[in-house]
Every structure is written in structure tokens, then in C-alpha cells.
Design an enzyme around this catalytic site. Sequence first.
Site, mmCIF file in Angstrom:
data_model
loop_
_atom_site.group_PDB
_atom_site.id
_atom_site.type_symbol
_atom_site.label_atom_id
_atom_site.label_comp_id
_atom_site.label_asym_id
_atom_site.label_seq_id
_atom_site.Cartn_x
_atom_site.Cartn_y
_atom_site.Cartn_z
ATOM 1 N N TYR B 130 0.841 -1.191 0.000
ATOM 2 C CA TYR B 130 0.000 0.000 0.000
ATOM 3 C C TYR B 130 0.881 1.249 0.000
ATOM 4 C CZ TYR B 130 -3.822 3.138 0.660
ATOM 5 O OH TYR B 130 -4.739 4.146 0.432
ATOM 6 N N GLN B 191 -10.869 0.199 0.353
ATOM 7 C CA GLN B 191 -11.305 -0.589 -0.807
ATOM 8 C C GLN B 191 -10.110 -1.267 -1.489
ATOM 9 O OE1 GLN B 191 -11.791 2.634 -0.316
ATOM 10 N NE2 GLN B 191 -11.273 3.885 -2.105
ATOM 11 N N ASN B 214 -3.492 5.874 6.011
ATOM 12 C CA ASN B 214 -4.248 6.668 6.993
ATOM 13 C C ASN B 214 -5.075 5.748 7.901
ATOM 14 O OD1 ASN B 214 -6.492 5.842 5.535
ATOM 15 N ND2 ASN B 214 -6.699 7.786 4.436
ATOM 16 N N SER B 237 6.237 8.955 14.130
ATOM 17 C CA SER B 237 7.680 8.731 14.201
ATOM 18 C C SER B 237 8.300 9.336 15.462
ATOM 19 C CB SER B 237 8.310 9.352 12.951
ATOM 20 O OG SER B 237 9.561 8.801 12.698
ATOM 21 N N GLN B 259 12.611 14.704 12.605
ATOM 22 C CA GLN B 259 11.490 13.873 13.066
ATOM 23 C C GLN B 259 10.233 14.700 13.188
ATOM 24 O OE1 GLN B 259 11.305 10.490 13.563
ATOM 25 N NE2 GLN B 259 13.290 10.748 12.565
ATOM 26 N N HIS B 262 7.722 15.464 10.308
ATOM 27 C CA HIS B 262 6.873 14.431 9.721
ATOM 28 C C HIS B 262 5.403 14.664 10.028
ATOM 29 C CE1 HIS B 262 9.364 11.430 7.823
ATOM 30 N NE2 HIS B 262 10.225 11.451 8.815
ATOM 31 N N GLU B 327 11.997 4.403 18.365
ATOM 32 C CA GLU B 327 12.109 3.931 16.979
ATOM 33 C C GLU B 327 13.529 4.204 16.455
ATOM 34 O OE1 GLU B 327 9.750 6.300 14.372
ATOM 35 O OE2 GLU B 327 9.807 4.854 12.718
ATOM 36 N N HIS B 328 13.982 5.449 16.617
ATOM 37 C CA HIS B 328 15.318 5.852 16.178
ATOM 38 C C HIS B 328 16.134 6.329 17.372
ATOM 39 C CE1 HIS B 328 12.585 7.001 12.717
ATOM 40 N NE2 HIS B 328 13.438 6.198 12.098
ATOM 41 N N ASP B 361 16.808 7.055 6.665
ATOM 42 C CA ASP B 361 15.513 7.199 5.999
ATOM 43 C C ASP B 361 15.624 6.928 4.508
ATOM 44 O OD1 ASP B 361 14.289 7.963 8.332
ATOM 45 O OD2 ASP B 361 14.462 10.120 7.947
ATOM 46 N N GLU B 415 -2.263 -36.441 28.798
ATOM 47 C CA GLU B 415 -3.139 -35.366 28.326
ATOM 48 C C GLU B 415 -4.511 -35.899 27.911
ATOM 49 O OE1 GLU B 415 -0.941 -33.023 25.445
ATOM 50 O OE2 GLU B 415 0.411 -32.252 26.990
ATOM 51 N N HIS B 420 -3.839 -39.816 19.877
ATOM 52 C CA HIS B 420 -2.421 -39.461 19.782
ATOM 53 C C HIS B 420 -1.554 -40.659 20.178
ATOM 54 C CE1 HIS B 420 -3.849 -35.343 19.461
ATOM 55 N NE2 HIS B 420 -2.607 -34.863 19.399
#
Lengths: 430, 430
Positions: B130, B191, B214, B237, B259, B262, B327-328, B361, B415, B420
Site C-alpha cells: 500500500y 477498498q 491513513n 515517528s 522527526q 513528519h 524507533e530511532h 531514511d 493429556e 495421539h
Amino acid sequence: MPSELKAQSADFENAFLDLLSSKREVSVDVNDTVAEILAEVKSRGDAALLEYTQKFDRLEITAGSLRVTQAEVDEAVAKCAPESIKALELAAHRITDYHARQKPEDLRYTDEVGVQLGHRWTAVQAAGLYVPGGLASYPSSVLMNALPAKVAGVDRLVMVVPSPDGVLNPLVLAAASIAGVDEIYRVGGAQAVGALAYGTNSIKPVDIIVGPGNAYVAAAKKQVFGTVGIDMIAGPSEILIIADGKNDPRWTAADLLAQAEHDTAAQSILITDDADFAEAVKRAVDAHLQTLSRSEIAGQSWRDHGAIILVDDLEEAVALTDRLAPEHLEIAVDNPEALAAKIRNAGAIFLGRHTAEVIGDYVAGPNHVLPTARSARFSSGLSVLDFMKRTSMIACDAESLKAIGPAAVTLAKEEGLTAHALSISLRLEG
Amino acid sequence: MPSELKAQSADFENAFLDLLSSKREVSVDVNDTVAEILAEVKSRGDAALLEYTQKFDRLEITAGSLRVTQAEVDEAVAKCAPESIKALELAAHRITDYHARQKPEDLRYTDEVGVQLGHRWTAVQAAGLYVPGGLASYPSSVLMNALPAKVAGVDRLVMVVPSPDGVLNPLVLAAASIAGVDEIYRVGGAQAVGALAYGTNSIKPVDIIVGPGNAYVAAAKKQVFGTVGIDMIAGPSEILIIADGKNDPRWTAADLLAQAEHDTAAQSILITDDADFAEAVKRAVDAHLQTLSRSEIAGQSWRDHGAIILVDDLEEAVALTDRLAPEHLEIAVDNPEALAAKIRNAGAIFLGRHTAEVIGDYVAGPNHVLPTARSARFSSGLSVLDFMKRTSMIACDAESLKAIGPAAVTLAKEEGLTAHALSISLRLEG
């Protein structure tokens, strides 16, 4: 009766599509109840945890008695049959040995322009292991979920197991002890998942929660995902057996029923190129069902979801297997490796007539937590990697930044990110 | 103003907990809308996909024009600045080279009792990527999501990208072409996720869907999870910079703002042991904000979520970093490796004063899709492994089954699983 499909018949594709899309599980929506339980545990901690435990497990405990003591564990181990303890120890040894070979390696190299690159694997700090209570409380599952975490190097492995009416399975405690579980708490349900995710005064929070559970536990794990990591949510178990006519039909029938006895929603499928063998397997299934303790469950699963697919040539099984993407695949033919090499999607492959899938449930070594419901198309069984995470490592000096920095500035400008461009261009000037 | 915390002050722990638990994202509940869109696409296929595309993207297309043609891609590439194409090619080369080193190895061995064991890695057959439309349509993201799939050996890599009012970003198409994307469709939103998951007449279904989007796209990915695999749902981020006083405050300020630009929900944190340096960075941030194109976004993020933590000794940063699990992580000190070795939780570590996070990046090589919102405690950045799955391999013969089969029978009986036990004991007799 199980479905019978003939690959050569005109309606085969439709019948196979039905098989692929059949819903075997009734999903119960317990999300609202679970959300409320989680919110209560998050805000009120131990108090809520104890209240829910009293309500659902009919167990009056205090924060002080939440934890199962070492004395209780020792007592439980003493109660177990020595043969069973030995069997668990053999299983634990073999599972540990297999999983130790999954440990990933760190990477570090300097590339052609002088950038130092690599990655580093570290263990998750704390892991929570959910173990169901009652009948579904399987010692083998404790080993399969706990040992990969231990091999990964998890510092703190915490087990929760409900004890309805105060009852705990001694062999489950023995398995926890053998696996090296660090803390055991006698709580279960969504409230136990909440305690592991958010922490309470008595139970420190963990970073990842694994292990099977009922609809409430599964919903709770989904809802706390993000706050902590979780393993996959397992569906009902499945087996696909590819077998020629040279197998003992009683063996094949027992293997089909070993899946079927787990759950009425389990699924057992046989693909064979021998119609007489297929008939013999059906008769052997009926014969076995006379003697099995769980024949009611196994029989219903076999009738409702079982299937026999007759093909002209076992090569046809390759494409069908990839579409089914079974959790367990047995290949009982003379040269199973040749067929296995052509198959892409399966959680685990059991090669040859003597390799009963059941051996993988207990003592072979590989994990028995495997992708169900066709998810072997994109996911794998539980492993050491689930308890580790990878950190990328990057080091530039002034020289190597000169080599690759200008391209970063160009792309940052194309993306309209001028602070990105500035961060590099200041260093290129500097 | 950004928060300022002093590790020595009495209220530090509370202030730090506030920082850890601050919600930066407003979560919008779009689940019902998304469920309806997915159900429509599942049942009506292309017809529903085209209707939603007309409605949301104001784009009149037919099933025949859903797919972006090779001629359109070529035309787009021709429109791009040659310098930008070259920068993408450099990035693609470096990303491919880094990710090729992540390819896992198969395992096969025979253990001490003669059981053949191992695992085999195979690529997912088809992956969907995507790509957001409009302003958030980043060519670098196309490379970072597509190339690991190509390196893994995915047969069919399908990209969806909405073209609101018919507009597509030429450099995004160029990146797709460089990365070797096999099919591109001009659809987006829930969709498009539905079309990838369930398939339509025009778009064959895939096995895994990755890439940012989104709230609708994120909700759609969560809802189709299980039918297909998905990557993590990324949050806003974050960067944590550990810096001593010997850095150029303008560099550090630019990194914090890279950062921050963003997203107003992004977070930039500086830990330093030098109060004068902290002041100088704050001034440099304000100076940079005068010149940046996205200073409104960056300024708001810095004021709302930015933080400066003053410690006595940078060693204190280790424990704080593990709790933040950023994250970074930039480590801008004389010996960054020594500090990095003590830190457990970070998506990617940028070592040394010249290693701007921004280099990662775009062109360093490691993936820029990294765990956010403290999930580096338990998860890793996007990698080749996300597009592969592991199949366990097990083979016993009569002899090796004799060695381990009895333990399996013992555990199966414990068990209560008699089918089995039968599956193994029949073979032990046979």
C-alpha cells in the site's frame, strides 16, 4: 460422513473451494466484556484481578497468595509419575536442542564506501505465558511456549494459569519447573492477560504474551496488542496427509483422528491416489472410533470437517496443498523429500511413513505451535525469533557521509522534507 | 515549549512516566465504515472497488483502466529529474545489498537418535504494497517496502496507490519501477486493501499486505489480518538523541526537527549531560524553524511532544532509553559503541556524530520501517523475514521412533489424548 472429492470430477474446483472457505469456528463476540475487564485491571490492579478470580474461578485468594510457591511446585512434581517427568525431561531436552539452532546471528560489516552497517539481536526482557486451566491444560504446551523464550535469553518468564476451584494440574507445574519458568500466578482469563500487559502491585508487566486460551483470552490478547507483543491467535488444529496405497490404513486413520480428537472444529484431510486405500482408511477410522476415549469429539470433527481427496497422481497434491496451507502435513510415500521440495505452504512437514504428526506434538523438537487456518501462506510456527528483536546499526564518518549524503539530500527535497535535507547538508558542509 | 526534565529532580520519575504514557495520536474509530467497505469489495469485487474510487478519489475509471500501464510508468520516469532517479537507484542498490544479508538459512541435521530435523524458509507467493496518495506519497517508502519482498523472492509484488483526481506522483512510479514492482493499481483506501485481501476480477488476491496508510487503511489492514498477513501498524515517528556537549547544536537541532516535521504527533527527545549544550540546541531549533518549509508542523510537534532530559552522566541514559524503546536512537558521543552495547530496546541505532538519522531514511541500507510507540521492546523493523515463512521438517524411521516414541505415548496418555497415543503405539508395534 467426511467429504469425498475426486480431482477428476467436473465439480471438483467448487467442492475444493467449499473446503477452503468452510468456517469451522463459531466466533463469539466477547470484545465488550473483555474491554471492561482489561480496563478494571488496568485501573484497579490486584483488587480487580482478585475479584474476577473469585467470580470466574470460585477462588478466594489474596494478593499474597496469587503466586504459586516453590513448595507447591515441588509438591506437585512429587505427585507426578516418574515416567511422565522423564518424558517431559526428554521432550524439554529435544525442544531446547532444536530451538537453540534457531538463534539468529548478529551482522556487522563495512561497505564499499566505508559505512558501517549491521544488525543486533536482543532478547525481549520479560515474557508472559498463558496456560489454560482445566481439561485444555497441556504440559506439552508449557514446554513448547516456555522453552523458546528461555533459549532466546528472556530475563523473566512469567506464567499465568487459572485454578478453577483451586485445582492446578501437577504435570503443568512440573513442566513449568523443567522449562525454568520464573514466576507462576494462579490467575487466568482476560484478567490475567490484563495483569501481564499493564502490571499490578503483585505482577510486574511483561513485554510479550504468548500461549493458547479461550475466546476471552484471545480477545484480550488482541486488545492489549501494541502495549505488549503477542503471538498468533491459533485456530482449530488441522492435518493434511498425502499418502499412497502402500501405507497401513490403521496408521493413517489414527493420524487423522489424532487431529480430530482435539476439537470438533479440527480438520483432517487425506489426499491419496488409491481408492481402495481410501476405503480402507475410512473403515479403520470407524474401527478406531470404537475404542478411543474422545471418540465423540473425534467422530464429530471427522464427519463435519474431514475430507478425502482422490487424485490420479500424487503430484496433483502439490498445488492443492499450497492452497490449503495446512498446519501439519504428513507425506507418507516412498520418496517424501521429492514431494516436499515442491510444496511451499505448510507449518510443519512430517516426512515418511513412520513420522506420525503426533511425534511433533511432544518430543521431536520443533515447536507444536504452528500457523492454522491457511496462515502458513504467510506465517511460521513459534520460535526463538518471537522472543527476540533486531536493532539496525548504522555508523557513518565524514568521508562515508560524503559518498551517500548528497543522494539523501536529493530525495529529502523531492519529498518536501527540508529539515531532513538540512540535517545532512549541515554535516556535509561541516 | 518542549518538556524539560532533570534526572536529579524529585519529580523526575513522575515527569518521565508522563512522557512514556503521553498519547500523541487521536485515534479515530472508523471500524464500521471500513467493515462495510470491505464487505462490499468482498462480495461485489471490481464494481464496488470502482464505485468507492469514484466516490473518494473523484476518479472515473473502468476495470480495464485500473492498472497503471508500463507506458504510464515510462512516461513518469521520463518526467523525473535524472538526479532524483540516480538517488533512488543508489538507495535501491544499498537497500538490496543490506537486505540480502538478512536472508535466513535452512537447517537440516540428524540428531543423536537418528531423527532428521530442520527447517526450510520459503518466500510468500504474493505481496501487496500500500502506498498513500497525495502529500504522504514517499518514493523512499516504496523502496523500503518493496525491496525486502523482492529480496525474499516473492513471486508477485502488487502495489496499490490512490490517484486523487487522477494525479500520481511520478517519482513514486519510478521507485516502483526501480524496485521491480510487478503490478500497479490506481486505487487506495480500505477498498484497495479489500481488493488485495479478497481479490477481484481485475486484482488477484495476495498473501500479505504491507505499507503505511491513513486511519482507514490501518483499520482495513487490521480487519483483513488472518485472511492475509500484515506488517505492523506504524504510529507517529520518534527520535531519541543521546548527545554530549561536544556536538554542533545546529546538527542536533536539525535532527530533532527532521522527526518533528513528519507530523505534529511525532516526538523528538534529547538526553544530554550538558545544560549549556541543551540551551544551545533549543536556540538552534528556533533558528532553524525560521527557514524550514514545514516549520509549522515541526514547531508544533516540538512544542507539544519534544523533550530535553538533563542527566548528570550519560550512563543514566541507558535505562531511560530502554524504557522509551525509541524507533530511532542517535548516540552522538566519543565512543557510541560502548553506550550502544548496554542498550536493549531501539528500532535502529545511529552511531556517532556524523550518523544523522536521516541517512537511514533514505540511503544507508537498513529499513526505515521501524517499531514505534515503545514496541521496539518486542518487535523489529521490516525485513526479508516478513516476506518469508519457516516450515519445520521432521523425519523418523522405525529405529528413531523407537527411541523417542514411548515418551510421546506417555505424554499423550497424560493429556487424555488416546488417538495421539494410538498413532505412535501402532507404529511401535508395526
